[in-house]
Design an enzyme around this catalytic site. Structure first.
Site, short mmCIF file in Angstrom:
data_model
loop_
_atom_site.label_atom_id
_atom_site.label_comp_id
_atom_site.label_asym_id
_atom_site.label_seq_id
_atom_site.Cartn_x
_atom_site.Cartn_y
_atom_site.Cartn_z
N LYS A 32 0.85 -1.19 0.00
CA LYS A 32 0.00 0.00 0.00
C LYS A 32 0.88 1.25 0.00
O LYS A 32 1.84 1.34 0.77
CB LYS A 32 -0.90 -0.03 1.24
CG LYS A 32 -1.96 1.06 1.29
CD LYS A 32 -2.83 0.84 2.51
CE LYS A 32 -3.91 1.89 2.66
NZ LYS A 32 -4.79 1.63 3.82
N SER A 65 -9.81 -0.72 7.18
CA SER A 65 -9.19 -0.39 5.89
C SER A 65 -8.63 -1.59 5.15
O SER A 65 -8.42 -1.53 3.94
CB SER A 65 -8.07 0.63 6.10
OG SER A 65 -8.56 1.81 6.68
N SER A 80 -9.41 1.79 3.03
CA SER A 80 -8.48 2.55 2.22
C SER A 80 -7.46 1.68 1.46
O SER A 80 -6.64 2.21 0.70
CB SER A 80 -7.72 3.54 3.10
OG SER A 80 -7.00 2.88 4.12
#
Length: 519
Positions: free
Chosen positions: A127, A226, A202
Site C-alpha cells: 500500500k 481499511s 483505504s
C-alpha cells in the site's frame, strides 16, 4: 448518544443519500462494464505457500513468477487503476539474482530457507501509504512536489528480509481517510468483479489487484476496517493483526499518540487462506507482541459465537438478506452459538471518539516544516465549497470533526465512553478466551457503486469497533450475493489468538470455496 439523537443522525444520513445517490449513479454509469482478461498463466492460480516451496526447491524460477505477475498487472491495471508506481524491471532483476544464487546453492537448504526466508522470490505489493525506499509515498495527497520514501517502513524491511520482492505500491484515498479508494493524484480504483462498483478503502488498490490476480501477497493497513472492507468487497482475505504484532511505524499519515499502535496496524491480504500465516509471520516485528501463528487448531475444539447485527443501535442500516443468510450458513457449519453483546450498541460513540482524540495525527491541517499549517479549517471548507480545494471531502472534514470531539463533548461523556470501551473489550476477552472466535458482519451490503460510502459512514463501525477494543479480525470470503458480488464475514478472536482466525479462514475456504476469479 440518546435514542432520539441516533434516529436524527440516521435521518441525516438518509437525507445526505438524496444528493450522493444521483452523483454516484452518474459517475458509475459512465464506466464501461467490461470483464477482466482471463487468467492464462497457471502460476497465477497457485498460492504463495506452494510457490515459495517450489522456488526453494528449484522447481519454479522466481523470475517466471514475477514476470507472470508483471504481465497480469499490465493486463488488468488499465481497467482497475490500482497501481500508483511500479518497479517491474528492478523486481525482475532481483528475481534473476535469487534464481542465480539458488542455482549455485549459495542460500542454504530448502529447509533452512523455509525458516529464514519464507517469502524468497515471491512478488509482494505494498500500500502506497507505507514507505518503500525510492517509491512514491504521498498517501494520495496532491503535493507541490512528489513525496518519495527515503527509507523502508519496518514492515517493508521485514518483507525484504524474508526474501519478498516488492513489485509496486498501490492506490489509497487521500491520507487513508475514506472507505473508498480515490484521490486527485491517481484517481478512482475500480472493483474487478464489477468496474462500476467500489473496491472499498483505504486498501482498495491492494484488494483490486489481489482479487484480479495482479498481486500475490499484499501489505495493507487497518485503522477502521481499511484492510477488511476492501477484502470483503473483492472476495479475498484481509487480516487486521493483534496490536503491535507488526510495527505500526513508517506510515504516512503518521501519529505520535501513545495509543496509535493499539488502534492502527499494517495488515495482510491474499487470495488463499493458507497464505495468511505465511505473510504475517514475515511481517511480524521481532520486538513486537509475541504470537504463535502456525499453531495447529482442531476446528472441532473451537468455541464459536455469532451475531447477525449490532443489536438495537438505531444507527446502522439493516444487513442485506444475502449477508444474513451467509452468516447463518457459517454459524451452522461451525456450530456457533448466538450471543448478544449489548455494549456493541455503543460502537459508533466509542470508536469515533477514540479515533478523533488521537493526538498529532497527520492531516492537511498539521503544522509543516516551518511550524505553521498550510491551511485552516475555515479556509479549506470555503475552498471546498467553491470547488477550489486540492483535497477530497474526508480530508477536509477531519479537522472540523476533531474540533467538535475535542472541544464540545463533555469530559464526563468521554470518560463514560472510555469505560464502555474497556467493558466491551473485557466482554469479548471473557467470551472468547484462548479457544473462541466470533462471527460478525463487516458491512451491511456488498460492494456498492462508487462514492456511496458517504451516506453509509456509520455502518463502518461494524469493523472499527475491533480497532477500538484491540482485537484481531479478518474478512473471509464465503460466497456471492444475487448480483454476483463477493460476500465476506468477519472472524474475530481475543488478542494474541490470530492463529484461531487463520484456522477458521482455512475451514471457511474449504467449505465455501474461497476466492473465485472475476474473469
Amino acid at each position: 448518544m440518546s435514542f432520539a439523537i441516533r434516529r436524527l443522525l440516521r435521518a441525516a444520513m438518509c437525507v445526505f443519500s438524496w444528493f450522493v445517490m444521483p452523483y454516484s449513479q452518474c459517475v458509475s454509469s459512465r464506466i464501461e462494464r467490461r470483464k477482466l482478461p482471463p487468467i492464462e498463466n497457471p502460476l497465477l492460480r497457485l498460492s504463495a505457500t506452494v510457490l515459495a516451496e517450489r522456488i526453494r526447491k528449484g522447481e519454479v524460477r522466481s523470475e517466471d513468477v514475477v514476470r507472470a505477475y508483471v504481465q497480469r498487472c499490465q493486463q488488468v491495471n488499465p481497467l482497475l487503476n490500482a497501481i500508483v508506481e511500479d518497479r517491474f524491471e528492478a523486481a525482475l532483476e532481483e528475481a534473476r539474482e535469487i534464481d542465480r544464487q539458488l542455482g549455485k546453492g549459495m542460500l542454504g537448504t530448502s529447509e533452512e530457507l523455509a525458516r529464514t526466508k519464507p517469502l524468497l522470490g515471491l512478488p509482494v505489493s505494498i500500500k502506497e501509504s507505507l514507505a518503500v525506499e525510492g517509491m512514491s509515498n504521498t498517501a494520495g495527497r496532491k503535493l507541490r512536489e512528489k513525496k518519495v520514501a527515503l527509507s523502508d517502513a519496518p514492515v517493508v524491511r521485514q518483507i525484504k528480509n524474508a526474501g519478498g520482492i516488492v513489485l509496486l505500491v498501490s492506490n489509497t484515498p487521500e491520507l487513508c481517510l475514506c472507505w473508498e479508494t480515490y484521490n486527485q493524484c491517481t484517481g478512482l480504483t475500480r472493483n474487478p468483479y464489477n468496474l462500476q462498483r467500489t473496491a472499498g478503502g483505504s486498501s482498495g488498490g491492494e484488494a483490486a489487484l489481489i482479487a484480479a490476480a495482479g498481486s500475490l501477497l499484499g501489505v495493507t493497513t487497518d485503522i477502521a476496517g481499511s484492510s477488511r472492507l476492501p477484502a470483503m468487497f473483492t472476495g479475498v482475505f484481509g487480516h487486521k493483526p493483534s496490536p503491535y504484532v507488526v510495527s505500526p511505524y513508517g506510515h504516512h499519515p503518521s501519529c505520535d499518540d501513545e495509543n496509535w499502535g493499539s488502534f492502527f496496524t499494517p495488515g495482510a491480504m491474499c487470495r488463499y487462506a493458507e497464505d495468511l500465516p505465511l505473510l504475517l509471520e514475515a511481517m511480524r516485528d521481532p520486538e513486537g507482541t509475541p504470537v504463535t501463528l502456525c499453531k495447529p487448531v482442531p476446528i472441532g475444539a473451537l468455541k464459536c459465537y455469532y451475531m447477525e447485527n449490532d443489536g438495537p443501535s438505531g444507527l446502522t442500516r439493516p444487513i442485506d438478506p444475502d449477508i444474513v443468510h451467509a452468516i447463518r450458513d457459517v454459524a451452522a457449519h461451525l456450530n456457533a452459538q448466538r450471543v448478544n453483546l449489548k455494549r456493541l450498541r455503543w460502537t459508533l460513540d466509542i470508536s469515533v471518539c477514540k479515533m478523533l482524540r488521537m493526538k498529532n495525527v497527520e492531516t492537511i491541517y498539521s503544522p509543516q516544516a516551518n511550524g505553521k499549517p498550510d491551511t485552516t479549517i475555515k479556509r479549506e471548507l470555503f475552498k471546498y465549497l467553491l470547488g477550489m480545494s486540492k483535497s477530497d471531502l474526508p480530508s477536509v472534514m477531519i479537522g472540523p470533526m476533531q474540533h467538535i470531539v475535542n472541544n464540545y463533548i463533555p469530559q464526563s461523556r468521554l470518560d463514560f465512553l472510555d469505560s464502555q470501551t474497556e467493558k466491551l473489550r473485557k466482554d469479548f476477552i471473557d467470551l472468547l478466551g484462548t479457544d473462541g472466535v466470533f462471527i460478525y458482519p463487516g458491512f451491511p451490503n456488498t460492494a456498492h457503486r462508487h462514492y456511496r460510502i458517504f451516506h453509509k459512514l456509520v455502518d463502518t463501525t461494524y469493523m472499527m469497533v475491533f480497532n477500538t477494543v484491540g482485537l484481531p479480525a479478518a474478512s473471509c470470503m464465503v460466497g456471492f450475493d444475487r448480483e454476483k458480488l463477493p460476500i465476506g464475514v468477519q472472524v474475530v478472536a481475543a488478542p494474541g489468538q490470530d492463529h484461531l482466525i487463520f484456522a477458521v479462514a482455512k475451514e471457511l475456504e474449504r467449505r465455501f470455496g474461497g476466492w473465485v476469479s472475476p474473469s
